[in-house]
Design a protein around this motif. Structure first.
Motif, mmCIF file in Angstrom:
data_model
loop_
_atom_site.group_PDB
_atom_site.id
_atom_site.type_symbol
_atom_site.label_atom_id
_atom_site.label_comp_id
_atom_site.label_asym_id
_atom_site.label_seq_id
_atom_site.Cartn_x
_atom_site.Cartn_y
_atom_site.Cartn_z
ATOM 1 N N VAL A 87 15.819 18.255 -1.671
ATOM 2 C CA VAL A 87 15.739 16.926 -2.280
ATOM 3 C C VAL A 87 15.039 16.035 -1.267
ATOM 4 N N ILE A 88 13.906 15.459 -1.676
ATOM 5 C CA ILE A 88 13.071 14.688 -0.752
ATOM 6 C C ILE A 88 12.767 13.321 -1.373
ATOM 7 N N PRO A 89 13.305 12.260 -0.782
ATOM 8 C CA PRO A 89 12.956 10.924 -1.281
ATOM 9 C C PRO A 89 11.525 10.571 -0.871
ATOM 10 N N PHE A 90 10.856 9.799 -1.700
ATOM 11 C CA PHE A 90 9.483 9.406 -1.376
ATOM 12 C C PHE A 90 9.425 8.617 -0.070
ATOM 13 N N ASP A 91 10.483 7.876 0.258
ATOM 14 C CA ASP A 91 10.506 7.124 1.515
ATOM 15 C C ASP A 91 10.488 8.027 2.738
ATOM 16 N N ALA A 92 10.853 9.311 2.585
ATOM 17 C CA ALA A 92 10.879 10.241 3.707
ATOM 18 C C ALA A 92 9.531 10.933 3.917
ATOM 19 N N VAL A 93 8.636 10.857 2.925
ATOM 20 C CA VAL A 93 7.346 11.550 3.013
ATOM 21 C C VAL A 93 6.473 10.892 4.076
ATOM 22 N N ARG A 94 5.953 11.719 4.971
ATOM 23 C CA ARG A 94 5.042 11.242 6.025
ATOM 24 C C ARG A 94 3.586 11.561 5.715
ATOM 25 N N THR A 95 3.347 12.749 5.154
ATOM 26 C CA THR A 95 1.985 13.100 4.737
ATOM 27 C C THR A 95 2.033 13.871 3.435
ATOM 28 N N SER A 115 3.215 10.270 -9.546
ATOM 29 C CA SER A 115 2.431 10.600 -10.742
ATOM 30 C C SER A 115 1.886 12.023 -10.681
ATOM 31 N N VAL A 116 1.376 12.422 -9.523
ATOM 32 C CA VAL A 116 0.838 13.775 -9.369
ATOM 33 C C VAL A 116 1.949 14.805 -9.567
ATOM 34 N N LEU A 117 3.098 14.588 -8.920
ATOM 35 C CA LEU A 117 4.199 15.552 -9.036
ATOM 36 C C LEU A 117 4.780 15.584 -10.447
ATOM 37 N N GLU A 118 4.819 14.435 -11.133
ATOM 38 C CA GLU A 118 5.280 14.418 -12.527
ATOM 39 C C GLU A 118 4.366 15.281 -13.394
ATOM 40 N N ASP A 119 3.066 15.177 -13.181
ATOM 41 C CA ASP A 119 2.111 15.971 -13.945
ATOM 42 C C ASP A 119 2.301 17.461 -13.663
ATOM 43 N N MET A 123 0.836 -1.203 0.000
ATOM 44 C CA MET A 123 0.000 0.000 0.000
ATOM 45 C C MET A 123 0.870 1.252 0.000
ATOM 46 N N HIS A 124 1.925 1.260 0.811
ATOM 47 C CA HIS A 124 2.820 2.423 0.838
ATOM 48 C C HIS A 124 3.465 2.642 -0.520
ATOM 49 N N ARG A 125 3.885 1.572 -1.176
ATOM 50 C CA ARG A 125 4.500 1.685 -2.501
ATOM 51 C C ARG A 125 3.494 2.273 -3.499
ATOM 52 N N ALA A 126 2.252 1.814 -3.432
ATOM 53 C CA ALA A 126 1.212 2.329 -4.332
ATOM 54 C C ALA A 126 0.919 3.807 -4.055
ATOM 55 N N MET A 127 0.854 4.190 -2.792
ATOM 56 C CA MET A 127 0.587 5.585 -2.440
ATOM 57 C C MET A 127 1.739 6.487 -2.870
ATOM 58 N N ARG A 128 2.980 6.006 -2.729
ATOM 59 C CA ARG A 128 4.130 6.798 -3.186
ATOM 60 C C ARG A 128 4.119 6.926 -4.708
ATOM 61 N N THR A 180 11.900 11.899 -9.796
ATOM 62 C CA THR A 180 12.588 10.676 -10.200
ATOM 63 C C THR A 180 11.813 9.483 -9.645
ATOM 64 N N GLU A 181 12.314 8.313 -9.901
ATOM 65 C CA GLU A 181 11.701 7.098 -9.378
ATOM 66 C C GLU A 181 11.698 7.090 -7.847
ATOM 67 N N ASP A 182 12.755 7.681 -7.252
ATOM 68 C CA ASP A 182 12.937 7.588 -5.799
ATOM 69 C C ASP A 182 12.481 8.811 -5.016
ATOM 70 N N GLY A 183 12.252 9.942 -5.682
ATOM 71 C CA GLY A 183 11.886 11.141 -4.943
ATOM 72 C C GLY A 183 11.753 12.338 -5.857
ATOM 73 N N PHE A 184 11.829 13.525 -5.252
ATOM 74 C CA PHE A 184 11.703 14.741 -6.044
ATOM 75 C C PHE A 184 12.601 15.829 -5.472
ATOM 76 N N SER A 185 12.913 16.783 -6.324
ATOM 77 C CA SER A 185 13.649 17.964 -5.881
ATOM 78 C C SER A 185 12.859 19.179 -6.340
ATOM 79 N N VAL A 186 12.939 20.231 -5.550
ATOM 80 C CA VAL A 186 12.205 21.454 -5.844
ATOM 81 C C VAL A 186 12.917 22.602 -5.130
#
Length: 155
Positions: free
Chosen positions: A94-102, A21-25, A11-16, A76-82
């Motif tokens: 630089v924030i990896p998706f594994d670090a996202v809490r909400t 997908s949202v951030l890519e858009d 479930m966590h993998r699917a939510m990430r 990227t596959e593992d996270g995003f930078s902004v």
């Protein structure tokens, strides 16, 4: 040895993947309409890269807003930078998706919360304490009150 299905990690993998997908858009087309995001992340994650002064100010977690002023959003596959603006000071993150809490988009009342092992441990401790309290002084159960939230909805 029997193996089980690890629904929590799946479930966590699917939510990430949904966040990716949202951030890519948004990186490709910009934020549509009133959409904006509140993203809370673990600043202690080893792959998080933020300015030292932000790390000092937010030693365990930080919430950023992607709305009016942001640039250089790359996913990227593992996270995003902004790059975000902090008091007229642009700072790259630089924030990896594994670090996202909400991840919350309040414009459409959408949100995701990622449970961590420590959250699960705290919940179990709270339940154990509640069980102990119930054993010591059992109080009569009261019926739950149902409250309508319609009056708070945006029109």
């Amino acid at each position: 040895m029997a193996r089980g299905i690890d629904y929590g990690n799946l479930m966590h993998r699917a939510m990430r993947g949904l966040i990716r997908s949202v951030l890519e858009d948004v990186a490709e087309h910009g934020l549509p309409g009133a959409h904006h995001f509140f993203i809370t992340f673990d600043t202690t994650h080893p792959d998080v890269a933020i300015a030292d002064w932000l790390k000092e100010r937010y030693p365990s977690e930080m919430t950023v807003v992607i709305q009016h002023w942001f640039s250089g959003l790359e996913v990227t596959e593992d996270g995003f930078s902004v790059t975000l603006n902090f008091g007229n000071s642009p700072e790259p993150l630089v924030i990896p998706f594994d670090a996202v809490r909400t991840f919350v988009d309040p414009s459409v009342e959408f949100g995701l919360r990622f449970e961590t092992q420590s959250d699960d441990d705290e919940d179990e401790e709270d339940e154990d304490e509640a069980d102990e309290e119930d054993e010591e002084d059992p109080a009569p159960r009261q019926e739950a009150e149902v409250v309508s939230l319609d009056q708070f909805r945006k029109t």
